[in-house]
Design a protein around this motif. Sequence first.
Motif, PDB file in Angstrom:
ATOM      1  N   ALA A   1       0.832  -1.207   0.000  1.00 44.64           N
ATOM      2  CA  ALA A   1       0.000   0.000   0.000  1.00 44.64           C
ATOM      3  C   ALA A   1       0.864   1.253   0.000  1.00 44.64           C
ATOM      4  N   ASN A   2       1.971   1.211   0.710  1.00 41.53           N
ATOM      5  CA  ASN A   2       2.871   2.363   0.751  1.00 41.53           C
ATOM      6  C   ASN A   2       3.487   2.615  -0.627  1.00 41.53           C
ATOM      7  N   THR A   3       3.839   1.523  -1.318  1.00 38.36           N
ATOM      8  CA  THR A   3       4.391   1.650  -2.674  1.00 38.36           C
ATOM      9  C   THR A   3       3.358   2.234  -3.620  1.00 38.36           C
ATOM     10  N   GLN A   4       2.126   1.754  -3.495  1.00 37.48           N
ATOM     11  CA  GLN A   4       1.045   2.259  -4.358  1.00 37.48           C
ATOM     12  C   GLN A   4       0.830   3.756  -4.151  1.00 37.48           C
ATOM     13  N   ALA A   5       0.859   4.186  -2.883  1.00 41.35           N
ATOM     14  CA  ALA A   5       0.676   5.611  -2.583  1.00 41.35           C
ATOM     15  C   ALA A   5       1.852   6.427  -3.108  1.00 41.35           C
ATOM     16  N   LEU A   6       3.068   5.897  -2.986  1.00 45.30           N
ATOM     17  CA  LEU A   6       4.258   6.600  -3.459  1.00 45.30           C
ATOM     18  C   LEU A   6       4.240   6.745  -4.976  1.00 45.30           C
ATOM     19  N   VAL A   7       3.878   5.677  -5.671  1.00 40.61           N
ATOM     20  CA  VAL A   7       3.815   5.715  -7.132  1.00 40.61           C
ATOM     21  C   VAL A   7       2.776   6.748  -7.586  1.00 40.61           C
ATOM     22  N   ALA A   8       1.654   6.836  -6.873  1.00 44.57           N
ATOM     23  CA  ALA A   8       0.620   7.822  -7.218  1.00 44.57           C
ATOM     24  C   ALA A   8       1.149   9.249  -7.047  1.00 44.57           C
ATOM     25  N   LYS A   9       1.904   9.499  -5.973  1.00 39.21           N
ATOM     26  CA  LYS A   9       2.496  10.828  -5.763  1.00 39.21           C
ATOM     27  C   LYS A   9       3.486  11.164  -6.872  1.00 39.21           C
ATOM     28  N   LEU A  10       4.319  10.191  -7.224  1.00 40.82           N
ATOM     29  CA  LEU A  10       5.320  10.426  -8.266  1.00 40.82           C
ATOM     30  C   LEU A  10       4.666  10.690  -9.617  1.00 40.82           C
ATOM     31  N   SER A  11       3.570  10.001  -9.882  1.00 48.24           N
ATOM     32  CA  SER A  11       2.856  10.183 -11.148  1.00 48.24           C
ATOM     33  C   SER A  11       2.331  11.617 -11.274  1.00 48.24           C
ATOM     34  N   LYS A  12       1.789  12.143 -10.179  1.00 43.89           N
ATOM     35  CA  LYS A  12       1.293  13.529 -10.193  1.00 43.89           C
ATOM     36  C   LYS A  12       2.436  14.516 -10.377  1.00 43.89           C
ATOM     37  N   SER A  13       3.554  14.222  -9.733  1.00 48.46           N
ATOM     38  CA  SER A  13       4.711  15.112  -9.839  1.00 48.46           C
ATOM     39  C   SER A  13       5.266  15.135 -11.259  1.00 48.46           C
ATOM     40  N   ILE A  14       5.334  13.961 -11.880  1.00 46.42           N
ATOM     41  CA  ILE A  14       5.842  13.872 -13.257  1.00 46.42           C
ATOM     42  C   ILE A  14       4.921  14.621 -14.210  1.00 46.42           C
ATOM     43  N   TYR A  15       3.630  14.532 -13.962  1.00 42.55           N
ATOM     44  CA  TYR A  15       2.653  15.267 -14.798  1.00 42.55           C
ATOM     45  C   TYR A  15       2.935  16.770 -14.723  1.00 42.55           C
ATOM     46  N   CYS A  16       3.186  17.258 -13.501  1.00 42.53           N
ATOM     47  CA  CYS A  16       3.466  18.687 -13.316  1.00 42.53           C
ATOM     48  C   CYS A  16       4.740  19.101 -14.055  1.00 42.53           C
ATOM     49  N   ILE A  17       5.773  18.282 -13.968  1.00 49.48           N
ATOM     50  CA  ILE A  17       7.039  18.608 -14.635  1.00 49.48           C
ATOM     51  C   ILE A  17       6.860  18.603 -16.152  1.00 49.48           C
ATOM     52  N   ASN A  18       6.114  17.625 -16.659  1.00 49.13           N
ATOM     53  CA  ASN A  18       5.875  17.552 -18.103  1.00 49.13           C
ATOM     54  C   ASN A  18       5.119  18.768 -18.619  1.00 49.13           C
ATOM     55  N   ARG A  19       4.253  19.332 -17.784  1.00 50.36           N
ATOM     56  CA  ARG A  19       3.459  20.488 -18.202  1.00 50.36           C
ATOM     57  C   ARG A  19       4.310  21.749 -18.371  1.00 50.36           C
ATOM     58  N   VAL A  20       5.417  21.818 -17.642  1.00 52.94           N
ATOM     59  CA  VAL A  20       6.201  23.062 -17.669  1.00 52.94           C
ATOM     60  C   VAL A  20       7.597  22.874 -18.264  1.00 52.94           C
ATOM     61  N   LYS A  21       7.943  21.667 -18.692  1.00 54.95           N
ATOM     62  CA  LYS A  21       9.322  21.417 -19.123  1.00 54.95           C
ATOM     63  C   LYS A  21       9.722  22.196 -20.366  1.00 54.95           C
ATOM     64  N   ASN A  22       8.768  22.626 -21.191  1.00 54.89           N
ATOM     65  CA  ASN A  22       9.086  23.405 -22.383  1.00 54.89           C
ATOM     66  C   ASN A  22       9.101  24.902 -22.112  1.00 54.89           C
ATOM     67  N   VAL A  23       8.840  25.262 -20.860  1.00 58.35           N
ATOM     68  CA  VAL A  23       8.802  26.675 -20.497  1.00 58.35           C
ATOM     69  C   VAL A  23       9.967  27.047 -19.581  1.00 58.35           C
ATOM     70  N   LEU A  24      10.268  26.163 -18.623  1.00 57.63           N
ATOM     71  CA  LEU A  24      11.285  26.446 -17.614  1.00 57.63           C
ATOM     72  C   LEU A  24      12.671  26.010 -18.083  1.00 57.63           C
ATOM     73  N   PRO A  25      13.716  26.666 -17.597  1.00 61.44           N
ATOM     74  CA  PRO A  25      15.087  26.247 -17.929  1.00 61.44           C
ATOM     75  C   PRO A  25      15.451  24.957 -17.200  1.00 61.44           C
ATOM     76  N   GLN A  26      16.552  24.336 -17.623  1.00 59.98           N
ATOM     77  CA  GLN A  26      16.984  23.056 -17.074  1.00 59.98           C
ATOM     78  C   GLN A  26      17.190  23.118 -15.563  1.00 59.98           C
ATOM     79  N   LYS A  27      17.813  24.173 -15.071  1.00 54.60           N
ATOM     80  CA  LYS A  27      18.091  24.287 -13.641  1.00 54.60           C
ATOM     81  C   LYS A  27      16.810  24.300 -12.816  1.00 54.60           C
TER      82      LYS A  27
END
Length: 328
Positions: free
Chosen positions: A115-141
Amino acid sequence: LQGALFADDTSGLNMGKNLPALIDSTNVELKKMAAWFRANRMAVNTAKTKYIIFHSKGKSIDTQGKQIIYDDNEEGENDDNKRFVLERVHNNNTQEHKTYKLLGVLLDEHLSFDANTQALVAKLSKSIYCINRVKNVLPQKALMHLYHSLIQSHLQYCITVASSTSSKNIEKITKMQKKGIRAASKAGYRDHTGPLFSKHNTLPYKDMILQAQLHIMHSVYHKYAPEPLLGLWSTNADRNIEHELRNAADITVPRANNAQFTKTPPYTFAKVWNEAPAIKYTRNALTFRIGLKTDLLQKHNPAALAPDYIDPNTGIIIRQNQHKEQSQ
């Protein structure tokens, strides 16, 4: 009963081989805890107070009709309204309390951390979505700042505990981390992640686990760890003082009675320490940490030369090629 307090949460741990007797002793200790809370003018929310019986899979749980009871009666009182039967957390609980959350880590009765792994994977999935949304706008740093705050921080939290799960669960987390580092690096979907981790001086999840385990074992071996940890492991020389052993400096690996035990810290931490490179014998913690991370990063990009570092104890400059020779 061993207790631990954190802010307004109190947790207790009791153990025994006979479950009915264990329940009886736990009820006695809970009675003492209730008296302490009353004496300190503290109220316990019994609706949120639950218990969990940790046991291996396949083992039958027979409580013989006994229950865990929080008895808030004072000495001489016999009021049934002050006795509260606590709810048990278990996999087949019909009230959705199948896991217990302790300081952000979800514990199940088999300590599988599914259950802890499932919750962690769900958090990471949301975080990756956020990064993908802004990766063409923000600089690498800026993207790497997002990676460390939204992904790396979750991976590092209680990693030595959460990593006591199955290889399948660790692989799920590793895949999510790779997606995250690709997104933060603006890399392609199938790009190899080894050079990306090396470029950003960041470790893959499996190496993060190894790093955390070895940090703890370094503090144990060189005796600067907290006292409770020092008593968990001993060297072969400590256990056999009558004979000279070739592996006398190794930590004794306890005998594993089942596969589940091989995922626990007493077994895993000892095993990885014995297999660690020779830099583990460096007493200075900072030198060890720098050298260890250098070694782990080098695995993913052998062509890149790691920086030299200075041993604070001796003042000697340790070069990467020399360090690798010591590690062999």
